[in-house]
Scaffold this motif. Structure first.
Motif, PDB file in Angstrom:
ATOM      1  N   PRO A 151       0.914 104.099 -13.640  1.00 14.37           N
ATOM      2  CA  PRO A 151      -0.490 103.877 -13.331  1.00 14.37           C
ATOM      3  C   PRO A 151      -1.284 105.118 -13.682  1.00 14.37           C
ATOM      4  O   PRO A 151      -0.827 106.235 -13.455  1.00 14.37           O
ATOM      5  CB  PRO A 151      -0.487 103.631 -11.822  1.00 14.37           C
ATOM      6  CG  PRO A 151       0.779 104.235 -11.326  1.00 14.37           C
ATOM      7  CD  PRO A 151       1.752 104.083 -12.442  1.00 14.37           C
ATOM      8  N   PRO A 152      -2.472 104.986 -14.259  1.00 17.40           N
ATOM      9  CA  PRO A 152      -3.258 106.148 -14.659  1.00 17.40           C
ATOM     10  C   PRO A 152      -3.679 106.974 -13.454  1.00 17.40           C
ATOM     11  O   PRO A 152      -3.915 106.448 -12.366  1.00 17.40           O
ATOM     12  CB  PRO A 152      -4.472 105.527 -15.367  1.00 17.40           C
ATOM     13  CG  PRO A 152      -4.595 104.161 -14.772  1.00 17.40           C
ATOM     14  CD  PRO A 152      -3.170 103.725 -14.517  1.00 17.40           C
ATOM     15  N   ALA A 153      -3.784 108.291 -13.684  1.00 18.21           N
ATOM     16  CA  ALA A 153      -4.164 109.177 -12.585  1.00 18.21           C
ATOM     17  C   ALA A 153      -5.528 108.798 -12.031  1.00 18.21           C
ATOM     18  O   ALA A 153      -5.811 108.986 -10.848  1.00 18.21           O
ATOM     19  CB  ALA A 153      -4.160 110.623 -13.076  1.00 18.21           C
ATOM     20  N   GLY A 154      -6.422 108.248 -12.894  1.00 18.23           N
ATOM     21  CA  GLY A 154      -7.745 107.849 -12.455  1.00 18.23           C
ATOM     22  C   GLY A 154      -7.721 106.788 -11.382  1.00 18.23           C
ATOM     23  O   GLY A 154      -8.700 106.586 -10.658  1.00 18.23           O
ATOM     24  N   ARG A 155      -6.609 106.108 -11.269  1.00 20.20           N
ATOM     25  CA  ARG A 155      -6.463 105.076 -10.249  1.00 20.20           C
ATOM     26  C   ARG A 155      -6.588 105.668  -8.849  1.00 20.20           C
ATOM     27  O   ARG A 155      -6.996 104.988  -7.908  1.00 20.20           O
ATOM     28  CB  ARG A 155      -5.096 104.404 -10.412  1.00 20.20           C
ATOM     29  CG  ARG A 155      -4.792 103.271  -9.461  1.00 20.20           C
ATOM     30  CD  ARG A 155      -3.409 102.744  -9.748  1.00 20.20           C
ATOM     31  NE  ARG A 155      -3.021 101.702  -8.793  1.00 20.20           N
ATOM     32  CZ  ARG A 155      -1.804 101.196  -8.712  1.00 20.20           C
ATOM     33  NH1 ARG A 155      -0.868 101.621  -9.526  1.00 20.20           N
ATOM     34  NH2 ARG A 155      -1.520 100.256  -7.829  1.00 20.20           N
ATOM     35  N   LEU A 156      -6.262 106.946  -8.716  1.00 21.12           N
ATOM     36  CA  LEU A 156      -6.324 107.595  -7.410  1.00 21.12           C
ATOM     37  C   LEU A 156      -7.761 107.864  -6.976  1.00 21.12           C
ATOM     38  O   LEU A 156      -8.002 108.275  -5.837  1.00 21.12           O
ATOM     39  CB  LEU A 156      -5.546 108.907  -7.435  1.00 21.12           C
ATOM     40  CG  LEU A 156      -4.050 108.805  -7.746  1.00 21.12           C
ATOM     41  CD1 LEU A 156      -3.407 110.184  -7.674  1.00 21.12           C
ATOM     42  CD2 LEU A 156      -3.353 107.841  -6.791  1.00 21.12           C
ATOM     43  N   ALA A 157      -8.723 107.621  -7.863  1.00 24.15           N
ATOM     44  CA  ALA A 157     -10.129 107.863  -7.524  1.00 24.15           C
ATOM     45  C   ALA A 157     -10.599 106.975  -6.377  1.00 24.15           C
ATOM     46  O   ALA A 157     -11.595 107.287  -5.715  1.00 24.15           O
ATOM     47  CB  ALA A 157     -11.010 107.639  -8.755  1.00 24.15           C
ATOM     48  N   VAL A 158      -9.890 105.882  -6.132  1.00 25.67           N
ATOM     49  CA  VAL A 158     -10.289 104.980  -5.047  1.00 25.67           C
ATOM     50  C   VAL A 158      -9.938 105.564  -3.679  1.00 25.67           C
ATOM     51  O   VAL A 158     -10.402 105.062  -2.652  1.00 25.67           O
ATOM     52  CB  VAL A 158      -9.622 103.595  -5.193  1.00 25.67           C
ATOM     53  CG1 VAL A 158     -10.036 102.946  -6.498  1.00 25.67           C
ATOM     54  CG2 VAL A 158      -8.099 103.690  -5.097  1.00 25.67           C
ATOM     55  N   LEU A 159      -9.122 106.620  -3.662  1.00 29.55           N
ATOM     56  CA  LEU A 159      -8.702 107.220  -2.399  1.00 29.55           C
ATOM     57  C   LEU A 159      -9.682 108.299  -1.941  1.00 29.55           C
ATOM     58  O   LEU A 159     -10.245 109.019  -2.766  1.00 29.55           O
ATOM     59  CB  LEU A 159      -7.312 107.847  -2.542  1.00 29.55           C
ATOM     60  CG  LEU A 159      -6.172 106.938  -2.985  1.00 29.55           C
ATOM     61  CD1 LEU A 159      -4.875 107.742  -3.056  1.00 29.55           C
ATOM     62  CD2 LEU A 159      -6.016 105.744  -2.050  1.00 29.55           C
ATOM     63  N   THR A 160      -9.851 108.396  -0.632  1.00 28.35           N
ATOM     64  CA  THR A 160     -10.629 109.511  -0.080  1.00 28.35           C
ATOM     65  C   THR A 160      -9.769 110.776  -0.133  1.00 28.35           C
ATOM     66  O   THR A 160      -8.561 110.711  -0.408  1.00 28.35           O
ATOM     67  CB  THR A 160     -11.023 109.243   1.377  1.00 28.35           C
ATOM     68  OG1 THR A 160      -9.822 109.219   2.180  1.00 28.35           O
ATOM     69  CG2 THR A 160     -11.749 107.907   1.513  1.00 28.35           C
ATOM     70  N   GLY A 161     -10.376 111.907   0.160  1.00 32.34           N
ATOM     71  CA  GLY A 161      -9.630 113.157   0.148  1.00 32.34           C
ATOM     72  C   GLY A 161      -8.484 113.147   1.139  1.00 32.34           C
ATOM     73  O   GLY A 161      -7.378 113.618   0.842  1.00 32.34           O
ATOM     74  N   ARG A 162      -8.715 112.612   2.317  1.00 34.36           N
ATOM     75  CA  ARG A 162      -7.664 112.564   3.331  1.00 34.36           C
ATOM     76  C   ARG A 162      -6.558 111.589   2.947  1.00 34.36           C
ATOM     77  O   ARG A 162      -5.384 111.813   3.244  1.00 34.36           O
ATOM     78  CB  ARG A 162      -8.264 112.173   4.688  1.00 34.36           C
ATOM     79  CG  ARG A 162      -9.191 113.211   5.267  1.00 34.36           C
ATOM     80  CD  ARG A 162      -8.471 114.536   5.512  1.00 34.36           C
ATOM     81  NE  ARG A 162      -8.099 114.706   6.912  1.00 34.36           N
ATOM     82  CZ  ARG A 162      -7.403 115.734   7.375  1.00 34.36           C
ATOM     83  NH1 ARG A 162      -6.985 116.668   6.546  1.00 34.36           N
ATOM     84  NH2 ARG A 162      -7.106 115.814   8.660  1.00 34.36           N
ATOM     85  N   GLU A 163      -6.927 110.513   2.281  1.00 34.89           N
ATOM     86  CA  GLU A 163      -5.926 109.547   1.827  1.00 34.89           C
ATOM     87  C   GLU A 163      -5.055 110.148   0.728  1.00 34.89           C
ATOM     88  O   GLU A 163      -3.843 109.919   0.683  1.00 34.89           O
ATOM     89  CB  GLU A 163      -6.606 108.272   1.349  1.00 34.89           C
ATOM     90  CG  GLU A 163      -7.200 107.446   2.493  1.00 34.89           C
ATOM     91  CD  GLU A 163      -8.168 106.387   2.041  1.00 34.89           C
ATOM     92  OE1 GLU A 163      -8.650 105.614   2.894  1.00 34.89           O
ATOM     93  OE2 GLU A 163      -8.464 106.313   0.826  1.00 34.89           O
TER      94      GLU A 163
END
Length: 225
Positions: A151-163
């Motif tokens: 999965p592309p690293a950009g996929r993590l953009a949906v997460l908040t900093g704490r997540e």
């Protein structure tokens, strides 16, 4: 609530042995047995168990393909069993959606504990065999058996900093209690973060979260353990 289990192994004595161990436990019921992967899939479709105890190497349909079908079609949790300590089989099983991995020489108490943990919706990150093998999978590109596209690293953009922080700590194999201590929050808050991570990234459980963390580069080989 009774945990309903299907035991699938092509060796009758092994199958019967695991079945007897589990059936003797309070709150666990073995609802069916299967001698190959195709029978395992059919048994899950018919009996709708909570956990499928599944051998990796079986005739007709191997355990990895059976796990892939079961995880795609049902909410049944899959716990893989094998006598073979082979990285590629374990990696493929985890990628197929399995929630844990045990060698067949597992102790009785550990087997029962594993079934209960998986049935409760958690995954087996704590046992040393799973953590050791995951560590080897991510030790470098040569160690990976040509997995599907990461999965592309950009996929993590949906997460908040704490997540994102929670996902990093999951990748280190920390329990909810340990994550709560590290983040200085309540365990209830951690459970919420973990649930959000899995939901937002479309992951089945913590094992898949560990894989996603490494594949996206959020966690790196050689990082803190």
């Amino acid at each position: 609530m009774t945990v309903r289990v299907v035991v699938a192994d092509d060796q009758e004595l092994v199958r019967a042995g695991f079945g007897m161990i589990l059936d003797a436990q309070p709150g666990i019921e073995v609802v069916a047995e299967a001698g190959d992967g195709a029978e395992a899939v059919a048994a899950v479709r018919e009996h709708r168990p909570d956990v499928l105890l599944l051998d990796i190497r079986m005739p007709v349909m191997d355990g990895i393909e059976a796990a892939r079908v079961v995880c795609a079609e049902t909410g049944c949790r899959v716990l893989m069993l094998t006598t073979f300590d082979l990285d590629d089989y374990v990696y493929d099983a985890l990628r197929a959606g399995a929630s844990g991995f045990l060698l067949k020489d597992v102790r009785r108490d550990d087997l029962v504990h594993a079934v209960r943990v998986v049935a409760a919706g958690d995954s087996l990150l704590a046992p040393s065999v799973t953590r050791r093998l995951i560590a080897r999978f991510v030790s470098g590109p040569a160690a990976l058996p040509a997995p599907p596209a990461a999965p592309p690293a950009g996929r993590l953009a949906v997460l908040t900093g704490r997540e994102r922080e929670t996902l990093q700590l999951i990748a280190r194999g920390l329990s909810n209690a340990e994550i709560a201590e590290a983040m200085v929050v309540s365990e209830h808050t951690v459970k919420t973060h973990v649930s959000n991570v899995l939901t937002k990234l479309g992951l089945r459980d913590r094992v898949q979260a560990v894989i996603a963390a490494y594949e996206t580069g959020l966690a790196v080989p050689g990082g803190p353990v």
